[in-house]
Design an enzyme around this catalytic site. Structure first.
Site, PDB file in Angstrom:
ATOM      1  N   ASP A 163      -3.563   2.224  -5.662  1.00  0.00           N
ATOM      2  CA  ASP A 163      -2.236   2.197  -5.027  1.00  0.00           C
ATOM      3  C   ASP A 163      -2.074   1.060  -4.025  1.00  0.00           C
ATOM      4  OD1 ASP A 163      -3.967   3.214  -3.043  1.00  0.00           O
ATOM      5  OD2 ASP A 163      -2.300   4.207  -2.054  1.00  0.00           O
ATOM      6  N   GLU A 164      -2.803   0.001  -4.202  1.00  0.00           N
ATOM      7  CA  GLU A 164      -2.872  -1.013  -3.154  1.00  0.00           C
ATOM      8  C   GLU A 164      -3.167  -2.377  -3.774  1.00  0.00           C
ATOM      9  OE1 GLU A 164      -5.828  -1.534   0.659  1.00  0.00           O
ATOM     10  OE2 GLU A 164      -6.002   0.205  -0.631  1.00  0.00           O
TER      11      GLU A 164
ATOM     12  N   ASP B 243       0.847  -1.191   0.000  1.00  0.00           N
ATOM     13  CA  ASP B 243       0.000   0.000   0.000  1.00  0.00           C
ATOM     14  C   ASP B 243       0.881   1.240   0.000  1.00  0.00           C
ATOM     15  OD1 ASP B 243      -2.061   1.774   0.224  1.00  0.00           O
ATOM     16  OD2 ASP B 243      -2.745   1.095   2.202  1.00  0.00           O
TER      17      ASP B 243
HETATM   18 MG   LIG Z   1      -2.437   3.903   0.120  1.00  0.00          MG
END
Ligand SMILES: [Mg+2]
Length: 406
Positions: free
Chosen positions: A108-109, A14
């Site tokens: 983003d993960e 993350d």
């Molecule tokens: Mg994040």
């Protein structure tokens, strides 16, 4: 413990304060400074805030005005989604050097199942460290990682590791990690469920441990059985690769072509409700919206809208849809199908729900959460219809009052 927790090695990666970190990367003068990415100073919401802003009590999801009151020296920047998507592709390209089993959760993960790569690449924690190193070296950005025997624990571990950290939970450490945690940290336990559990005297995972499976099931149905397992660190969900959630949509081909504008709007309203509920359920929000209209002659039109701030409420989705609808011939020409798609999905960040600016919005949030939960439990059409009707009243006001607003 190994047998029940699963003997897989899962990494949850993350990026830290993703939008804000990218802005700091692109503007070195902002490095080390409080940066808020989001909407306008007056009416906007914080989409992301750099870690330098957090000691002031600023969080993503907070009204920008409130964030600035707490941290007046912060730099406010607009959301540049195209740029973040470009960086996101680079991040995922790095992930793919370490595993084929990648399940993206948002821009983003992602979860990586590296169980099959251990002999080649070494233990999970080594792989996670290598990924972190690559992202830092090649992209200049911070990323946190959690390593654990399943998805639920891996995500908790990365949260704990933030910012710019790495944490591994070994099967024999699961209890030490889990038992002291607040039940609100459990996967899928929102505010409503947390309140119910607290009312039963269950504040921490250790309290939950004292409950028998039957009793939890009796009270909470399927959810209860899941709570029983989560309290023991059990999560059988596999990492499902390539399940990138690119968009969330609802569309319907009608049994007869629609010509009544009111009826078309009613259908769209129910679709807006549906996609809003789904996007919230995924813990995401949308930066884009697409309206699709298919006319009786099968010709199809689509119209798109970009939100200024990540959207996840039926009302804002509906409002944007009505604007787009004006740019179609729906009603003038008979309509065979309508559809609403939420695109450019982002993770609005933890705590988003709690931190709304105006009290009406807060009340609305509470109501929506309660309805989500009711529908999860009973799939009730009654609650849904009631909200739709309520929305309809307010929606017409919105339509009149805010022409050309977005
Ligand atoms: Mg994040």
């Amino acid at each position: 413990m190994t047998g029940t927790v699963t003997d897989k090695t899962i990494i949850h990666c993350d990026m830290d304060a993703f939008f804000a970190s990218v802005e700091q990367l692109d503007r070195p003068d902002l490095a080390g400074r409080p940066v808020l990415v989001g909407g306008s100073r007056e009416r906007g919401v914080v989409s992301a805030c750099s870690y330098q802003a957090r000691p002031f009590g600023v969080r993503s999801g907070m009204a920008m005005s409130k964030a600035l009151a707490r941290c007046p020296g912060a730099m406010v920047l607009p959301v540049r989604m195209e740029r973040y998507q470009q960086v996101s592709r680079q991040v995922f390209a790095i992930f793919s050097d370490y595993s084929d089993l990648i399940e993206p959760l948002s821009i983003d993960e992602a979860f990586l199942d590296v169980s099959g790569c251990l002999r080649l690449l070494g233990p999970g924690v080594k792989i996670a460290e290598a990924i972190r190193h690559r992202v830092r070296r090649d992209l200049g950005l911070p990323i946190s990682a959690g390593v654990a025997p399943n998805k639920f624990l891996a995500k908790l571990a990365s949260e704990e590791a933030k910012p710019d950290g790495l944490l591994e939970i070994l099967p024999e450490q699961v209890d030490d990690f889990l038992l002291p945690l607040d039940i609100g940290k459990l996967w899928g336990v929102g505010r409503v469920m947390a309140d119910k559990l607290r009312a039963l005297g269950i504040d921490r995972v250790s309290d939950l441990r004292g409950w028998r499976r039957e009793d939890l099931s009796r009270r909470f149905g399927r959810e209860g059985a899941r709570l029983y397992e989560l309290a023991r660190g059990i999560d059988p969900r596999p990492v499902v690769p390539g399940r990138e959630i690119k968009s969330i949509g609802a569309e319907e081909t009608f049994s007869r072509d629609l010509t009544d504008p009111e009826e078309i709007r009613r259908q769209l309203l129910s679709q807006a409700e549906k996609v809003a509920r789904r996007v919230r359920k995924q813990g995401l929000a949308a930066m884009g919206l697409m309206l699709k209209i298919k006319y009786a002659d099968f010709s199809t039109r689509s119209r798109s809208h970009r939100f200024r701030n990540p959207a996840r409420e039926a009302e804002e989705i509906w409002r944007a849809t009505l604007e787009l609808l004006k740019d179609t011939e729906a009603g003038l020409r008979p309509v065979r199908l309508t559809g609403i798609y939420l695109t450019d999905l982002v993770n609005p960040g933890r705590g988003q729900q709690e931190l709304f600016c105006d009290p009406m919005a807060e009340r609305r949030q509470k109501l929506i959460r309660a309805i989500d939960e009711l529908q999860d439990r009973f799939g009730s059409k009654a609650t849904r219809r009631a909200t739709l009707l309520k929305q309809k009243g307010s929606v017409q006001g919105v339509q009149k009052g805010e022409d050309g607003g977005e």
